[in-house]
Motif scaffolding. Structure first.
Motif, PDB file in Angstrom:
ATOM      1  N   LEU A  21      -1.522  15.416  -7.420  1.00  0.00           N
ATOM      2  CA  LEU A  21      -2.179  14.118  -7.365  1.00  0.00           C
ATOM      3  C   LEU A  21      -1.846  13.370  -6.078  1.00  0.00           C
ATOM      4  N   ARG A  22      -0.634  13.505  -5.590  1.00  0.00           N
ATOM      5  CA  ARG A  22      -0.267  12.849  -4.334  1.00  0.00           C
ATOM      6  C   ARG A  22      -1.112  13.370  -3.184  1.00  0.00           C
ATOM      7  N   GLU A  23      -1.292  14.688  -3.119  1.00  0.00           N
ATOM      8  CA  GLU A  23      -2.125  15.256  -2.066  1.00  0.00           C
ATOM      9  C   GLU A  23      -3.593  14.875  -2.267  1.00  0.00           C
ATOM     10  N   PHE A  24      -4.009  14.825  -3.517  1.00  0.00           N
ATOM     11  CA  PHE A  24      -5.394  14.488  -3.845  1.00  0.00           C
ATOM     12  C   PHE A  24      -5.751  13.076  -3.378  1.00  0.00           C
ATOM     13  N   VAL A  25      -4.939  12.084  -3.755  1.00  0.00           N
ATOM     14  CA  VAL A  25      -5.268  10.698  -3.397  1.00  0.00           C
ATOM     15  C   VAL A  25      -5.036  10.427  -1.915  1.00  0.00           C
ATOM     16  N   LEU A  54       1.192   6.954  -6.594  1.00  0.00           N
ATOM     17  CA  LEU A  54      -0.144   7.161  -6.037  1.00  0.00           C
ATOM     18  C   LEU A  54      -0.502   6.077  -5.023  1.00  0.00           C
ATOM     19  N   GLY A  55      -0.073   4.847  -5.294  1.00  0.00           N
ATOM     20  CA  GLY A  55      -0.352   3.765  -4.356  1.00  0.00           C
ATOM     21  C   GLY A  55       0.306   3.980  -3.008  1.00  0.00           C
ATOM     22  N   ARG A  56       1.493   4.604  -3.014  1.00  0.00           N
ATOM     23  CA  ARG A  56       2.192   4.888  -1.748  1.00  0.00           C
ATOM     24  C   ARG A  56       1.642   6.128  -1.049  1.00  0.00           C
ATOM     25  N   ALA A  62      -3.489   1.522  -6.518  1.00  0.00           N
ATOM     26  CA  ALA A  62      -3.384   2.217  -7.807  1.00  0.00           C
ATOM     27  C   ALA A  62      -2.610   1.344  -8.786  1.00  0.00           C
ATOM     28  N   THR A  63      -3.142   1.210  -9.992  1.00  0.00           N
ATOM     29  CA  THR A  63      -2.481   0.424 -11.026  1.00  0.00           C
ATOM     30  C   THR A  63      -2.563   1.162 -12.357  1.00  0.00           C
ATOM     31  N   SER A  64      -1.722   0.743 -13.269  1.00  0.00           N
ATOM     32  CA  SER A  64      -1.822   1.250 -14.635  1.00  0.00           C
ATOM     33  C   SER A  64      -3.032   0.600 -15.304  1.00  0.00           C
ATOM     34  N   ALA A  65      -3.855   1.407 -15.947  1.00  0.00           N
ATOM     35  CA  ALA A  65      -5.086   0.898 -16.560  1.00  0.00           C
ATOM     36  C   ALA A  65      -4.762  -0.130 -17.635  1.00  0.00           C
ATOM     37  N   GLN A  72     -13.537  -1.020 -10.841  1.00  0.00           N
ATOM     38  CA  GLN A  72     -13.865  -1.420  -9.475  1.00  0.00           C
ATOM     39  C   GLN A  72     -13.848  -0.190  -8.581  1.00  0.00           C
ATOM     40  N   ARG A  73     -14.830  -0.094  -7.715  1.00  0.00           N
ATOM     41  CA  ARG A  73     -14.850   1.001  -6.754  1.00  0.00           C
ATOM     42  C   ARG A  73     -13.697   0.857  -5.770  1.00  0.00           C
ATOM     43  N   GLY A  74     -13.209   1.990  -5.307  1.00  0.00           N
ATOM     44  CA  GLY A  74     -12.096   1.962  -4.363  1.00  0.00           C
ATOM     45  C   GLY A  74     -10.767   1.637  -5.012  1.00  0.00           C
ATOM     46  N   HIS A  75     -10.646   1.908  -6.311  1.00  0.00           N
ATOM     47  CA  HIS A  75      -9.411   1.600  -7.039  1.00  0.00           C
ATOM     48  C   HIS A  75      -9.049   2.785  -7.919  1.00  0.00           C
ATOM     49  N   ILE A  76      -7.750   3.075  -8.021  1.00  0.00           N
ATOM     50  CA  ILE A  76      -7.250   4.160  -8.861  1.00  0.00           C
ATOM     51  C   ILE A  76      -6.628   3.555 -10.118  1.00  0.00           C
ATOM     52  N   TYR A  77      -7.037   4.065 -11.270  1.00  0.00           N
ATOM     53  CA  TYR A  77      -6.506   3.610 -12.556  1.00  0.00           C
ATOM     54  C   TYR A  77      -5.790   4.782 -13.228  1.00  0.00           C
ATOM     55  N   ALA A  78      -4.503   4.610 -13.487  1.00  0.00           N
ATOM     56  CA  ALA A  78      -3.716   5.669 -14.121  1.00  0.00           C
ATOM     57  C   ALA A  78      -3.583   5.395 -15.615  1.00  0.00           C
TER      58      ALA A  78
END
Length: 346
Positions: A21-25, A54-56, A62-65, A72-78
């Motif tokens: 996931l780190r490489e992916f994001v 993931l945010g780093r 990236a935030t916890s859902a 929102q587009r351009g945002h990662i939800y874990a």
């Protein structure tokens, strides 16, 4: 005819998934025009550090859902621990529905929900993990017109999930994690036909499965139950010991009447663990029986009860032999996976 953007990416990972996931994001650009939902199998207790990791690792926040927040587009939800991460009317829905393959959050639950909500606007991604989690949900995404992408199994720390996805689904892309971001950035800018007449609907079985994960009383009233659309398998659910019902008639997926879901591979692994636990408990009981027989033999001898002492000595010897055999079996463990079972020949 109406066109929709591919504006929702759902990614699932398990063993070895943090590195993947780190490489992916890291490859996702700052102007990425899609929301990204990430599901990593997590233990139920505690707080996940995945959003911070993931945010780093990349340009996107990236935030916890959180339940009810708008995507929102351009945002990662874990996905947070102990909750399925679902999509409903452009918002996040967190559910404590039944576990799938013993997991909550479950990858398949998120994938099915995304496919149901956005159809061809979804891109599903499978990363490193053991067993076959995510393959079922990925097939639903593909059925609904979405794109599916899988990490190259040769670079995954655990290749089980990527290999299972490749075996069951007609995958659009197979790439190393470091190349996925650029490919996704290209694909999400595509516009696809979202006309309802051209997008296959979820099958009744998939709808029932989606209902089980959401744990919605309203949905439960509008759809049949598991027992009404699936046949009994003859197996029991490891979670609740209820009857498992066969999903597709091919013996590949199962669900109990209260909703716990298992693939055949995950069920086999869980049964193996349950058997080992039972055997260790049996070993403990045999050792205690042996030790108790020793005490009772001594007590009978001290009181001059020779026949009684002999009877308990026999139990002591029998228990000792059983302990030796069972302990050796447990310590030897199963045969290596690349070894042919006894009696088999090429």
């Amino acid at each position: 005819m109406s066109d929709i953007p591919r504006d929702l990416v759902v990614a699932g990972a398990s063993a070895g998934g943090v590195e993947a996931l780190r490489e992916f994001v890291a490859g996702l650009p700052a102007d990425f025009p899609a929301a990204v939902l990430v599901v990593l199998h997590l233990p139920a207790g505690g707080v996940s550090s995945l959003p911070a990791i993931l945010g780093r690792s990349g340009a996107l926040p990236a935030t916890s859902a959180r339940h009810g927040e708008a995507l929102q587009r351009g945002h990662i939800y874990a996905a947070p621990p102990d909750h399925h991460l679902l999509v409903e009317d452009g918002r996040i829905r967190l559910s404590r529905g039944p576990t799938e393959n013993g997991h909550r959050p479950a990858i398949d639950a998120t994938f099915r929900s995304a496919a149901q909500a956005r159809g061809p606007g979804v891109i599903g991604v499978i990363l490193s993990g053991a067993l076959d989690d995510g393959a079922g949900g990925l097939s639903v995404i593909k059925h609904r017109g979405g794109l599916v992408m899988v990490q190259d199994p040769t670079e995954a720390l655990y290749s089980g999930m990527p290999e299972s996805a490749l075996a069951r689904v007609e995958v659009d892309c197979v790439l190393p994690c470091v190349r996925m971001g650029a490919e996704l950035a290209r694909r999400v800018r595509e516009v696809v036909d979202g006309d309802g007449d051209d997008v296959p609907s979820l099958s009744l079985l998939d709808q029932v499965e989606a209902q089980a994960a959401s744990a919605s009383e309203y949905e439960a009233m509008s759809l049949p139950e598991v027992v009404d659309v699936m046949g009994p398998s003859g197996f029991s659910c490891p979670d609740c010991q209820g009857v498992l019902f066969e999903f597709d008639g091919r013996g590949t997926r199962y669900r109990c009447r209260v909703g716990h879901a298992w693939t055949a591979q995950a069920l086999f692994e869980q049964q193996s663990q349950d058997i080992e636990h039972a055997l260790w408990a049996a070993l403990r009981a045999l050792e205690e029986k042996r030790d108790l027989a020793v005490r009772m033999t001594k007590d009978a001898e001290e009181h001059g009860f020779t026949l009684v002492a002999n009877r308990y000595r026999w139990h002591q010897d029998e228990s000792s032999r059983a302990v030796e055999v069972l302990r050796q079996f447990l310590l030897d463990g199963p045969a290596p996976q690349d070894q042919e079972p006894p009696g088999r020949s090429a």
